[in-house]
Design a protein around this motif. Structure first.
Motif, mmCIF file in Angstrom:
data_model
loop_
_atom_site.group_PDB
_atom_site.id
_atom_site.type_symbol
_atom_site.label_atom_id
_atom_site.label_comp_id
_atom_site.label_asym_id
_atom_site.label_seq_id
_atom_site.Cartn_x
_atom_site.Cartn_y
_atom_site.Cartn_z
ATOM 1 N N GLN A 72 1.642 5.286 -6.354
ATOM 2 C CA GLN A 72 3.037 5.320 -6.444
ATOM 3 C C GLN A 72 3.379 6.599 -7.504
ATOM 4 O OE1 GLN A 72 3.496 1.496 -7.781
ATOM 5 N NE2 GLN A 72 5.868 1.772 -7.654
ATOM 6 N N ILE A 73 2.353 6.710 -8.467
ATOM 7 C CA ILE A 73 2.445 7.891 -9.624
ATOM 8 C C ILE A 73 2.405 9.287 -8.637
ATOM 9 C CG2 ILE A 73 1.316 9.181 -11.324
ATOM 10 C CD1 ILE A 73 0.479 6.309 -12.380
ATOM 11 N N CYS A 74 1.457 9.358 -7.876
ATOM 12 C CA CYS A 74 1.528 10.615 -6.960
ATOM 13 C C CYS A 74 2.791 11.045 -6.283
ATOM 14 C CB CYS A 74 0.383 10.689 -5.992
ATOM 15 S SG CYS A 74 -1.241 10.901 -6.871
ATOM 16 N N ARG A 75 3.366 9.962 -5.533
ATOM 17 C CA ARG A 75 4.503 10.077 -4.695
ATOM 18 C C ARG A 75 5.573 10.457 -5.615
ATOM 19 N NH1 ARG A 75 3.952 6.699 0.228
ATOM 20 N NH2 ARG A 75 1.898 7.270 0.931
ATOM 21 N N ARG A 76 5.727 9.759 -6.817
ATOM 22 C CA ARG A 76 6.804 10.086 -7.881
ATOM 23 C C ARG A 76 6.788 11.573 -8.285
ATOM 24 N NH1 ARG A 76 5.996 5.462 -10.982
ATOM 25 N NH2 ARG A 76 4.892 6.686 -12.475
ATOM 26 N N HIS A 77 5.551 12.197 -8.395
ATOM 27 C CA HIS A 77 5.422 13.551 -8.626
ATOM 28 C C HIS A 77 5.283 14.279 -7.310
ATOM 29 C CE1 HIS A 77 5.379 12.770 -12.986
ATOM 30 N NE2 HIS A 77 4.833 11.632 -12.728
ATOM 31 N N GLY A 78 5.343 14.102 -6.339
ATOM 32 C CA GLY A 78 5.394 14.798 -5.157
ATOM 33 C C GLY A 78 3.955 15.391 -5.019
ATOM 34 N N VAL A 79 2.892 14.591 -5.213
ATOM 35 C CA VAL A 79 1.417 15.064 -5.255
ATOM 36 C C VAL A 79 0.962 14.013 -3.995
ATOM 37 C CG1 VAL A 79 -0.762 14.749 -6.528
ATOM 38 C CG2 VAL A 79 1.307 15.569 -7.545
ATOM 39 N N ILE A 80 0.159 14.807 -3.184
ATOM 40 C CA ILE A 80 -0.594 14.255 -2.091
ATOM 41 C C ILE A 80 -1.833 13.511 -2.902
ATOM 42 C CG2 ILE A 80 -1.655 14.518 0.215
ATOM 43 C CD1 ILE A 80 1.033 14.685 0.500
ATOM 44 N N SER A 81 -2.219 12.138 -2.293
ATOM 45 C CA SER A 81 -3.360 11.566 -2.992
ATOM 46 C C SER A 81 -4.489 11.201 -1.941
ATOM 47 C CB SER A 81 -2.882 10.187 -3.679
ATOM 48 O OG SER A 81 -2.316 9.371 -2.724
ATOM 49 N N TYR A 82 -5.529 11.664 -2.300
ATOM 50 C CA TYR A 82 -6.760 11.113 -1.399
ATOM 51 C C TYR A 82 -7.875 10.499 -2.233
ATOM 52 C CZ TYR A 82 -11.616 11.670 0.056
ATOM 53 O OH TYR A 82 -12.866 11.290 0.772
ATOM 54 N N VAL A 83 -8.606 9.506 -1.686
ATOM 55 C CA VAL A 83 -9.388 8.682 -2.146
ATOM 56 C C VAL A 83 -10.504 8.475 -1.478
ATOM 57 C CG1 VAL A 83 -9.782 6.271 -2.797
ATOM 58 C CG2 VAL A 83 -7.569 7.205 -3.386
ATOM 59 N N ASP A 84 -11.863 8.704 -2.109
ATOM 60 C CA ASP A 84 -13.128 8.242 -1.414
ATOM 61 C C ASP A 84 -13.557 6.905 -1.829
ATOM 62 O OD1 ASP A 84 -15.757 8.133 -0.515
ATOM 63 O OD2 ASP A 84 -16.528 9.579 -2.161
ATOM 64 N N ALA A 85 -13.420 6.020 -0.958
ATOM 65 C CA ALA A 85 -13.759 4.579 -1.141
ATOM 66 C C ALA A 85 -14.920 4.217 -0.388
ATOM 67 C CB ALA A 85 -12.435 3.764 -0.528
ATOM 68 N N THR A 86 -15.871 5.032 -0.165
ATOM 69 C CA THR A 86 -17.087 4.811 0.360
ATOM 70 C C THR A 86 -17.976 3.580 -0.209
ATOM 71 O OG1 THR A 86 -17.326 7.353 1.096
ATOM 72 C CG2 THR A 86 -19.347 5.810 1.118
ATOM 73 N N ALA A 87 -17.959 3.625 -1.515
ATOM 74 C CA ALA A 87 -19.024 2.633 -2.085
ATOM 75 C C ALA A 87 -18.180 1.252 -2.292
ATOM 76 C CB ALA A 87 -19.470 3.270 -3.198
ATOM 77 N N SER A 88 -16.918 1.208 -2.210
ATOM 78 C CA SER A 88 -16.133 0.214 -2.837
ATOM 79 C C SER A 88 -15.546 -0.651 -1.792
ATOM 80 C CB SER A 88 -15.177 0.687 -3.902
ATOM 81 O OG SER A 88 -14.504 1.785 -2.935
ATOM 82 N N ILE A 89 -15.316 -0.182 -0.526
ATOM 83 C CA ILE A 89 -14.591 -0.797 0.428
ATOM 84 C C ILE A 89 -15.339 -1.967 0.971
ATOM 85 C CG2 ILE A 89 -15.440 0.736 2.266
ATOM 86 C CD1 ILE A 89 -12.429 0.606 3.632
ATOM 87 N N ILE A 90 -14.665 -2.941 1.250
ATOM 88 C CA ILE A 90 -14.917 -4.423 1.895
ATOM 89 C C ILE A 90 -15.750 -5.179 0.586
ATOM 90 C CG2 ILE A 90 -16.513 -5.672 3.510
ATOM 91 C CD1 ILE A 90 -14.529 -3.549 4.631
#
Lengths: 412, 412
Positions: free
Chosen positions: B163-181
């Motif tokens: 949400q913060i990124c969208r508000r500032h017009g920033v594209i967000s990328y997340v590496d969730a390899t270790a956390s997902i599931i």
């Protein structure tokens, strides 16, 4: 939300894959992938990695220490070598005789190389002189060449190319994905500096892992571009003198240090694909490399004889085609898609269509790996003949099979 | 020439993999890789590809059309997204709280980004305000962030970041390899633009394939960089308006067109790894995503309780650790390698060492995927206690197991 009850376990129908690859996997190879996982720095795992290096040295006929696998498909192997060796504005020369020569241009472009090509019409190959003349003119840093271009079925003779390159101080790279095991490849004898392949053709393995071998000439270029990852940097480590490699995943300097005594934590090796790569090499060497090539030769010859007995025109310079695949020119009155659909739906046999200028006009039929077998050849010819006749290309029933069968008897 | 008779089939010894991953594969997943191959454009294959897209949309909790897998390890997924979105000199902001944040810096460097970082000491996470303040100051084009950094066991809260990124017009990328599931991840609700993962952690799958999902915001950036491969160019095709992606293998525009209706021939999909990816998602959704997260939570809690009952100090801010891994500070009098070797040789259990500043001082113990089970937790605690005592860290025998066991009873 999808309805998960609608998703059953993997259960593909039976297919006989007689296209240009992937072909049916040898069951010993797919079975090896069902083995349990082990930790990536477990001594058993690093031993399997070392064994894989040793096996592929014999496959490539090389003593190159740097012989290992890249975790990705065939073009990952190509891109790893090209990204790690080509600096922006490096001059590269690419002899193009099919789609996969164009792919080398495409990847070299992404490396920001200065690209020079020589071109042959699809269905022909270059003489060594033509390549040497171009080298003299262009004075490239690297020569990039395909050995067997499945798009045309042609096999570029390479036995003099490495030597020519060495004479002119040019580093040579060869993509032998489609040709290896089905045709001779002698990395050391032919003085090739870098070669990459993958498993889904004459190895009868799954796509998704790319064995490569690198001569010290090439290793030296790569090591000058060393770039240390800050998350795992040791105090005494310094970057190389040359500009960095513009990819982390394909940074062969790091990957060599993962496969070597240093065992840096670059990626997590794709364990199951490593098992498949090891098993693929192991079963070829058990058969004997020369025996495997001879098997591809006789089965390719039988398939060719069968197709010719059906009055079909063969695509390209047959004296330079790969043993393991043949291009058949589509008779004008036959619909390409209709024929391939009938082959698949009624005979469970897949054959290949084509790319670029040959699209819709040439079928590609493979005799590769696990399917370079007498029964596969004769089954395919029988089905192909039946479908051709149904769609309006009339043949003398049975002659194709007999022509192929005769090849095997003559061979004894 | 090696003696091929010395090379037997793949036969790894039994291991219980309780490190930070890879963990033991679910046998249903490894078994799926033993399925026969099929052709890459066989309708059955393309249907499996479409099913895999649908399954991962549910896994990622997204409606993103562009949800598919990259053929390569976790960092191939990361590099595909970064290479395809970051143009040279693009400003990127990276909150670094461990080794895998540094990896994002490393890959962004290879993309020639202008890199800005904010850093937290290893063992802590950022507040949303800290990230927003940095965004205001740097005004990056992209924010790149790890969700769970296995090097520190920390889980960065992300529910406000998109949400913060969208508000500032920033594209967000997340590496969730270790956390997902193992932990909640809500791609759409959290408004994340790109996420990549891999299978060898809480999915219990093999390393070597990287599921990703891309929001239309990100897809739009990528499509502007369209670069048509000459070997397969159609007459009506034109390149994009923005500069090309400096990789062919990781060109997400091409890869989307391979996974989409166009089915361009980019690479040959790694069939067996696709099967593994499909099966991994399928069994998580059969269990139920919330149930799988809850299972990681209770088993992580039990492991933590057991370790604390042995008077061991836990690394980092425990209130922000991932459910699926815990860092244990090594008692001063114990030798790191000796302990891990005894665990492996005498109990067949692998636990993890550490990177960078934590190297040799912290063990990482996972409770992930197939091994997020009561019996694995209790077996590991029992072995760990025995080895600690043997090497000089005295405990009250049995209390660790009992503390863990109590967690499960309390949970009922």
């Amino acid at each position: 939300m999808l309805d998960i009850a609608q998703y059953d376990q993997i259960n593909p129908p039976y297919r006989l894959l007689m296209g240009p690859g992937p072909v049916n996997a040898d069951p010993r190879i797919t079975r090896s992938m069902a083995a349990p996982l082990i930790g990536q720095f477990d001594p058993v795992m690093t031993d399997y990695m070392n064994q894989t290096m040793a096996l592929y040295r014999d496959i490539f006929k090389t003593t190159n220490q740097q012989t290992f696998v890249i975790d990705g498909t065939a073009r990952a192997g190509i891109e790893a070598v090209l990204m790690s060796t080509i600096r922006p504005n490096d001059k590269v020369l690419i002899p193009v005789f099919g789609r996969f020569g164009l792919l080398l241009c495409e990847i070299a472009k992404r490396c920001r190389a200065e690209i020079y090509t020589i071109e042959m019409p699809w269905g022909q190959v270059f003489s060594p002189d033509m390549i040497e003349d171009a080298i003299k003119k262009v004075k490239p840093r690297l020569l990039l060449c395909v050995q067997g271009d499945t798009s045309t079925t042609m096999l570029q003779p390479l036995d003099e190319i490495g030597q020519i390159c060495r004479r002119h101080g040019v580093i040579s790279y060869v993509d032998a994905t489609a040709s290896i095991i089905g045709n001779p490849l002698e990395v050391d004898k032919w003085q090739l500096d870098g070669v990459s392949v993958s498993l889904q053709k004459c190895f009868s393995g799954p796509p998704g892992v790319a064995p490569i071998t690198l001569h010290d000439n090439m290793v030296e270029l790569i090591q000058k571009r060393k770039c240390v990852e800050s998350g795992i940097r040791r105090d005494d480590e310094v970057d190389g003198s040359d500009e960095m490699i513009y990819s982390n995943y394909f940074d062969l300097d790091m990957i060599m240090r993962y496969w070597g005594a240093e065992r840096i934590n670059h990626h997590t090796e794709a364990t199951s694909m490593l098992f498949a790569a090891r098993e693929s090499a192991r079963i070829v060497l058990q058969e004997g490399l020369d025996n495997a090539i001879a098997r591809h030769q006789i089965n390719g010859k039988a398939m060719l004889a069968g197709l010719q007995a059906m009055d079909l025109e063969i695509f390209g310079d047959v004296s330079h085609k790969m043993n393991n695949v043949v291009g058949v020119i589509k008779p004008k009155n036959i619909d390409d898609a209709q024929l391939r659909n009938l082959m698949l739906s009624d005979f469970a046999i897949e054959i290949g269509s084509s790319f670029g200028p040959l699209k819709g006009n040439v079928w590609r039929i493979g005799t590769m790996g696990y399917n370079a077998r007498k029964d596969c050849v004769m089954q395919t010819l029988t089905a192909f003949e039946a479908v051709l006749n149904k769609l309006g290309h009339k043949t003398k029933y049975g002659e194709a099979l007999q022509a192929a069968w005769n090849c095997y008897s003559a061979d004894k």
